[in-house]
Design a protein around this motif. Structure first.
Motif, PDB file in Angstrom:
ATOM      1  N   SER A  37     105.556 118.924 -31.019  1.00  0.00           N
ATOM      2  CA  SER A  37     106.357 117.706 -31.203  1.00  0.00           C
ATOM      3  C   SER A  37     107.849 118.016 -31.196  1.00  0.00           C
ATOM      4  O   SER A  37     108.652 117.271 -30.620  1.00  0.00           O
ATOM      5  CB  SER A  37     105.961 117.021 -32.520  1.00  0.00           C
ATOM      6  OG  SER A  37     104.594 116.671 -32.524  1.00  0.00           O
ATOM      7  N   PRO A  57     105.697 103.411 -27.915  1.00  0.00           N
ATOM      8  CA  PRO A  57     105.099 103.024 -29.199  1.00  0.00           C
ATOM      9  C   PRO A  57     104.381 101.679 -29.183  1.00  0.00           C
ATOM     10  O   PRO A  57     103.557 101.415 -30.067  1.00  0.00           O
ATOM     11  CB  PRO A  57     106.310 102.988 -30.135  1.00  0.00           C
ATOM     12  CG  PRO A  57     107.252 103.997 -29.564  1.00  0.00           C
ATOM     13  CD  PRO A  57     107.091 103.870 -28.091  1.00  0.00           C
ATOM     14  N   HIS A 116     100.927 102.671 -28.794  1.00  0.00           N
ATOM     15  CA  HIS A 116     100.399 103.258 -30.024  1.00  0.00           C
ATOM     16  C   HIS A 116     100.081 102.188 -31.057  1.00  0.00           C
ATOM     17  O   HIS A 116      99.115 102.305 -31.813  1.00  0.00           O
ATOM     18  CB  HIS A 116     101.396 104.268 -30.604  1.00  0.00           C
ATOM     19  CG  HIS A 116     101.586 105.460 -29.732  1.00  0.00           C
ATOM     20  ND1 HIS A 116     102.827 105.861 -29.284  1.00  0.00           N
ATOM     21  CD2 HIS A 116     100.706 106.328 -29.192  1.00  0.00           C
ATOM     22  CE1 HIS A 116     102.708 106.939 -28.538  1.00  0.00           C
ATOM     23  NE2 HIS A 116     101.420 107.240 -28.459  1.00  0.00           N
ATOM     24  N   TYR A 165      95.898 110.467 -28.645  1.00  0.00           N
ATOM     25  CA  TYR A 165      96.787 109.599 -29.423  1.00  0.00           C
ATOM     26  C   TYR A 165      97.921 110.415 -30.037  1.00  0.00           C
ATOM     27  O   TYR A 165      99.096 110.040 -29.956  1.00  0.00           O
ATOM     28  CB  TYR A 165      95.980 108.886 -30.505  1.00  0.00           C
ATOM     29  CG  TYR A 165      96.762 107.875 -31.310  1.00  0.00           C
ATOM     30  CD1 TYR A 165      96.924 106.573 -30.846  1.00  0.00           C
ATOM     31  CD2 TYR A 165      97.319 108.214 -32.532  1.00  0.00           C
ATOM     32  CE1 TYR A 165      97.649 105.637 -31.582  1.00  0.00           C
ATOM     33  CE2 TYR A 165      98.035 107.288 -33.282  1.00  0.00           C
ATOM     34  CZ  TYR A 165      98.193 106.003 -32.799  1.00  0.00           C
ATOM     35  OH  TYR A 165      98.900 105.086 -33.539  1.00  0.00           O
ATOM     36  N   LEU A 211     102.250 110.713 -29.100  1.00  0.00           N
ATOM     37  CA  LEU A 211     103.179 110.176 -30.097  1.00  0.00           C
ATOM     38  C   LEU A 211     104.612 110.698 -29.937  1.00  0.00           C
ATOM     39  O   LEU A 211     105.570 109.905 -30.013  1.00  0.00           O
ATOM     40  CB  LEU A 211     102.666 110.477 -31.509  1.00  0.00           C
ATOM     41  CG  LEU A 211     101.604 109.539 -32.080  1.00  0.00           C
ATOM     42  CD1 LEU A 211     101.145 110.030 -33.450  1.00  0.00           C
ATOM     43  CD2 LEU A 211     102.143 108.115 -32.195  1.00  0.00           C
ATOM     44  N   TYR A 218     108.394 108.422 -29.858  1.00  0.00           N
ATOM     45  CA  TYR A 218     109.179 108.366 -31.089  1.00  0.00           C
ATOM     46  C   TYR A 218     110.324 109.381 -31.146  1.00  0.00           C
ATOM     47  O   TYR A 218     111.109 109.366 -32.094  1.00  0.00           O
ATOM     48  CB  TYR A 218     108.258 108.568 -32.296  1.00  0.00           C
ATOM     49  CG  TYR A 218     107.359 107.377 -32.551  1.00  0.00           C
ATOM     50  CD1 TYR A 218     107.819 106.284 -33.273  1.00  0.00           C
ATOM     51  CD2 TYR A 218     106.064 107.351 -32.058  1.00  0.00           C
ATOM     52  CE1 TYR A 218     106.997 105.189 -33.501  1.00  0.00           C
ATOM     53  CE2 TYR A 218     105.243 106.262 -32.275  1.00  0.00           C
ATOM     54  CZ  TYR A 218     105.711 105.183 -33.000  1.00  0.00           C
ATOM     55  OH  TYR A 218     104.903 104.093 -33.214  1.00  0.00           O
ATOM     56  N   VAL A 267     104.627 113.246 -36.839  1.00  0.00           N
ATOM     57  CA  VAL A 267     103.416 113.392 -36.022  1.00  0.00           C
ATOM     58  C   VAL A 267     102.396 114.279 -36.728  1.00  0.00           C
ATOM     59  O   VAL A 267     101.188 114.002 -36.702  1.00  0.00           O
ATOM     60  CB  VAL A 267     103.765 113.962 -34.632  1.00  0.00           C
ATOM     61  CG1 VAL A 267     102.494 114.299 -33.843  1.00  0.00           C
ATOM     62  CG2 VAL A 267     104.602 112.957 -33.853  1.00  0.00           C
TER      63      VAL A 267
END
Length: 287
Positions: A36, A59, A62, A222, A226, A230, A242
């Motif tokens: 991340s 997002p 998400h 998923y 992320l 973000y 995350v």
């Protein structure tokens, strides 16, 4: 089985037990954190992406998928807990059946040798069932592509029940019990086999593979997407965010995996050996 005080909040929050999911997930949590942070660096520092770029709208996906994944995980954990609780009810039924049989035999039997026989064999059934359910091959009985070393013609709980029913029948032939008493005792013995069959159903019927695999893949993709959505808003803070989201989702799946087989050796599994020992103590008190 872990003994704990349900009202002690601070112990739950700050104490990490060896069965806690943090210990199991720590390596992959570190890897996801690094991943991340790397995505955040590339988007913010290298590509200079801002809120006007289309990737900032990820997002939205998400948010829509979060509702779906929450429903899946709720169903998953509820199904696993139902299996755990059914196993507990079955062993509670075994305790009651053992007590009822011991109470009736205590009133019916007069010969000390006959009483000694059942004083030994009733609790032995519970211990044999405990061993049978903890045998790894018991959980593979329904798998067609697995070669088992276990001789299915020597099903130990069935063999033990055959011996006990043979003894009951011998008592009837010897006129030590009446026909009505034979029927009453037969019903009690039958409940033992019913409980064994229900426990085997839980043991050797796992959650369907496609369902379990889909949830794991869903969580993986998923989480992996992320950081892309973000990073623009959170910057390097996307890494701990995350990681925390992954911890929550993956922990629910790990908990469900652990309790869906209540007859294993995990710390949260049913204490069937202790229950069997309690049955032995109660039967010896009654007969």
């Amino acid at each position: 089985m872990i003994s704990y005080n349900t009202k002690d909040w601070f112990t739950f929050i700050f104490h990490f037990h060896k069965s806690d999911t943090v210990r199991k997930l720590l390596p992959i949590m570190i890897a996801i954190g690094i991943y991340s942070a790397a995505i955040g660096y590339l988007e913010v520092e290298h590509f200079k992406l801002g809120k006007n770029d289309y990737i900032h709208n990820i997002p939205i996906m998400h948010g829509m998928l979060g509702f779906v994944i929450s429903l899946l995980l709720v169903f998953r954990t509820n199904t696993a807990y139902d299996r755990w609780w059914e196993g507990r009810k079955l062993w509670g039924g075994l305790v009651n059946s053992s007590r009822n049989l011991a109470i009736k035999l205590s009133a019916i039997l007069k010969d000390e040798n006959d009483r000694k026989f059942f004083r030994k064999y009733i609790p032995t059934y519970a211990m044999v069932l405990h061993t049978h359910l903890h045998d790894s091959e018991t959980g593979l009985m329904l798998f067609e592509d697995v070669e088992l070393e276990l001789d299915q013609h020597k099903h130990k709980p069935n063999q033990l029940m055959r011996i006990m029913f043979g003894k009951i029948n011998d008592l009837y032939d010897a006129k030590k019990i009446t026909g009505d008493q034979l029927i009453i005792l037969n019903n009690e013995l039958q409940s033992f086999t019913d409980i064994c069959g229900a426990c085997e159903r839980i043991k050797n019927t796992p959650i369907p593979y496609s369902y379990s695999a889909f949830i794991k893949k869903f969580i993986f993709f998923y989480i992996m997407t992320l950081p892309f959505g973000y990073s623009v808003s959170l910057g390097y803070l996307v890494a701990p965010v995350v990681v925390f989201i992954f911890y929550v989702l993956a922990s629910l799946e790990l908990i469900a995996e652990e309790i869906e087989d209540p007859f294993g050796d995990d710390e949260n599994d049913l204490p069937t050996k202790k229950i069997a020992e309690n049955i032995k103590k109660h039967v010896e008190e009654l007969i």
